[in-house]
Write a protein that holds these residues in place. Structure first.
Motif, mmCIF file in Angstrom:
data_model
loop_
_atom_site.group_PDB
_atom_site.id
_atom_site.type_symbol
_atom_site.label_atom_id
_atom_site.label_comp_id
_atom_site.label_asym_id
_atom_site.label_seq_id
_atom_site.Cartn_x
_atom_site.Cartn_y
_atom_site.Cartn_z
ATOM 1 N N THR A 70 25.476 -1.679 -11.829
ATOM 2 C CA THR A 70 27.000 -2.743 -10.767
ATOM 3 C C THR A 70 26.997 -2.734 -9.265
ATOM 4 O O THR A 70 27.209 -3.979 -9.390
ATOM 5 N N ALA A 71 26.439 -2.423 -9.075
ATOM 6 C CA ALA A 71 26.201 -1.696 -7.398
ATOM 7 C C ALA A 71 25.365 -3.373 -7.041
ATOM 8 O O ALA A 71 25.700 -4.330 -6.286
ATOM 9 N N PRO A 72 24.491 -3.384 -7.370
ATOM 10 C CA PRO A 72 23.291 -4.456 -7.381
ATOM 11 C C PRO A 72 24.091 -6.294 -7.547
ATOM 12 O O PRO A 72 24.028 -7.163 -6.333
ATOM 13 N N ALA A 73 24.657 -5.964 -8.440
ATOM 14 C CA ALA A 73 25.727 -7.432 -9.102
ATOM 15 C C ALA A 73 26.893 -7.644 -7.687
ATOM 16 O O ALA A 73 27.314 -8.932 -7.532
ATOM 17 N N ARG A 74 27.749 -6.084 -7.408
ATOM 18 C CA ARG A 74 28.700 -6.895 -6.275
ATOM 19 C C ARG A 74 27.925 -7.109 -5.113
ATOM 20 O O ARG A 74 28.502 -7.845 -4.383
ATOM 21 N N THR A 75 26.973 -7.078 -4.923
ATOM 22 C CA THR A 75 26.219 -6.837 -3.623
ATOM 23 C C THR A 75 25.402 -8.604 -3.966
ATOM 24 O O THR A 75 25.809 -9.040 -2.282
ATOM 25 N N THR A 76 25.361 -8.738 -4.791
ATOM 26 C CA THR A 76 24.681 -10.655 -4.993
ATOM 27 C C THR A 76 26.284 -11.330 -4.684
ATOM 28 O O THR A 76 26.191 -12.238 -4.020
ATOM 29 N N THR A 77 27.222 -11.141 -5.260
ATOM 30 C CA THR A 77 28.328 -11.465 -4.942
ATOM 31 C C THR A 77 28.755 -11.615 -3.993
ATOM 32 O O THR A 77 29.236 -13.321 -3.305
ATOM 33 N N ALA A 78 29.229 -10.257 -3.038
ATOM 34 C CA ALA A 78 29.608 -10.577 -1.895
ATOM 35 C C ALA A 78 28.507 -11.564 -0.900
ATOM 36 O O ALA A 78 28.514 -12.484 -0.032
ATOM 37 N N GLY A 79 27.355 -11.167 -1.039
ATOM 38 C CA GLY A 79 26.829 -12.241 -0.209
ATOM 39 C C GLY A 79 26.388 -13.264 -0.516
ATOM 40 O O GLY A 79 26.573 -14.361 0.229
ATOM 41 N N THR A 80 26.701 -13.636 -1.651
ATOM 42 C CA THR A 80 26.505 -15.230 -1.688
ATOM 43 C C THR A 80 27.805 -15.585 -1.406
ATOM 44 O O THR A 80 28.060 -17.339 -0.588
ATOM 45 N N LEU A 81 29.492 -15.075 -1.575
ATOM 46 C CA LEU A 81 30.446 -15.229 -0.915
ATOM 47 C C LEU A 81 30.212 -15.569 0.524
ATOM 48 O O LEU A 81 30.486 -16.758 1.382
ATOM 49 N N GLN A 82 29.656 -15.026 1.196
ATOM 50 C CA GLN A 82 29.463 -15.026 2.232
ATOM 51 C C GLN A 82 29.004 -15.865 3.479
ATOM 52 O O GLN A 82 28.728 -16.062 4.451
ATOM 53 N N ALA A 83 27.618 -16.860 2.732
ATOM 54 C CA ALA A 83 26.583 -17.113 2.870
ATOM 55 C C ALA A 83 27.120 -18.712 2.670
ATOM 56 O O ALA A 83 27.172 -19.420 3.371
ATOM 57 N N ALA A 84 27.803 -18.643 1.288
ATOM 58 C CA ALA A 84 28.559 -20.108 1.434
ATOM 59 C C ALA A 84 30.038 -19.732 2.667
ATOM 60 O O ALA A 84 29.899 -21.570 2.959
ATOM 61 N N LEU A 85 31.161 -18.945 2.811
ATOM 62 C CA LEU A 85 31.204 -18.968 3.733
ATOM 63 C C LEU A 85 31.339 -19.992 5.446
ATOM 64 O O LEU A 85 31.733 -20.385 5.676
ATOM 65 N N GLY A 86 29.394 -19.577 5.180
ATOM 66 C CA GLY A 86 29.129 -19.411 6.761
ATOM 67 C C GLY A 86 28.818 -20.765 6.414
ATOM 68 O O GLY A 86 28.437 -21.647 7.635
ATOM 69 N N VAL A 87 28.253 -21.647 5.397
ATOM 70 C CA VAL A 87 27.802 -23.349 5.217
ATOM 71 C C VAL A 87 29.379 -23.580 5.720
ATOM 72 O O VAL A 87 28.942 -25.069 5.725
#
Length: 305
Positions: free
Chosen positions: A16-33
């Protein structure tokens, strides 16, 4: 039984850890956009009271002061000597090059036109990443990226009447330097916290930005209004610092090619802000482009490298 349950627990965490990391990373990149999508409207506001040179110098100084304050407050040690060349590339591309060239373009271009031209940034960043870091995205990824870029180009050409202008040349130059800065920053964000990458890049520019701001503000007319001050504050604190902190953290988590494709949504978001904040008018082509771009984003996010 106890031995069995204790043995299976680590397996569950590892899955589950990689999935959480991917979700959090996608959210952070999206907020940056989202933060970046406000940059052009905020720059247009800033140009109501500042010259291009004064606006660029002042935003860099303000953002560097914020970044330096955070570094001092948290007692962050200096980066290793091997990281400084990469930080210089980030500073040249993201802190100086892109803001300067895009601001010069916005003197004669609308924010809507500039936004769709800069929509090519995801593809440019992916290309720089492939050259610099040896990444090899899948064919599906590249096909979706090219289709999305083609949609953006078609929209830009239609908006400009089929002819390139001096503003377009500034914007194409901004694409190249920004893509290089994003790529190098994404690489460094795997070696140090993402916010420190942009913070040190900003501090690196401070010795040049302070005298440049002093000269520009002294010799060029300044007209302080609510719009010009709000625009300056946002491009410095929101776009130049907070947005890049989120962006680099997201790139480090999900990879530069995938994160860069999230920026395909940025031109459409900027178009919305240009209507709401600047009163610009959208054409019928906007929702068609939006739909094509969103489909491309979905495909690139599912494509495996």
């Amino acid at each position: 039984m106890r031995a069995q349950s204790s043995a299976t627990a680590p397996t569950r965490i590892a899955v589950t850890a990689p999935a959480r990391t991917t979700t959090a990373g996608t959210l952070q990149a999206a907020l940056g956009v989202v933060a970046f999508s406000l940059t052009f409207p905020a720059t247009a506001w800033g140009l109501e009271g500042f010259s291009p040179w004064a606006l660029i110098a002042a935003r860099t100084v303000l953002a560097a002061v914020i970044a330096g304050g955070c570094l001092l407050a948290l007692r962050v040690p200096l980066p290793g000597r091997r990281h400084w060349p990469g930080l210089a590339v980030v500073a040249a591309g993201v802190v100086v090059g892109f803001p300067l060239l895009s601001t010069l373009a916005l003197q004669t271009s609308t924010t809507a036109h500039a936004a769709v031209v800069v929509g090519l940034l995801p593809l440019t960043t992916a290309l720089c990443s492939a050259l610099r870091m040896g990444t090899r995205p899948s064919r599906t990824f590249w096909t979706a990226a090219l289709v999305g870029a083609a949609a953006v180009v078609a929209f830009a050409v239609q908006q400009s009447g089929g002819a390139l202008t001096a503003a377009d040349l500034y914007l194409f130059g901004a694409l190249l330097v920004c893509a290089a800065g994003y790529t190098e920053g994404g690489r460094l964000a795997r070696l140090m916290p993402g916010w420190q990458v942009i913070a040190w890049a900003l501090v690196l520019c401070l010795p040049l930005a302070v005298p440049a701001a002093a000269v520009a503000l002294a010799y060029e007319p300044v007209r302080l209004t609510a719009h010009s001050v709000a625009g300056l504050v946002w491009v410095a604190a929101g776009s130049q610092f907070l947005g890049l902190v989120l962006w680099y953290r997201g790139m480090a988590a999900i990879g530069i090619p995938r994160a860069s494709q999230l920026q395909l949504a940025q031109p459409l978001l900027t178009l919305v802000w240009s209507v709401l904040l600047l009163g610009e008018h959208l054409t019928v082509a906007a929702p068609v482009t939006a739909a094509a771009v969103l489909v491309c984003i979905a495909v690139t996010q599912r494509a495996r490298s």
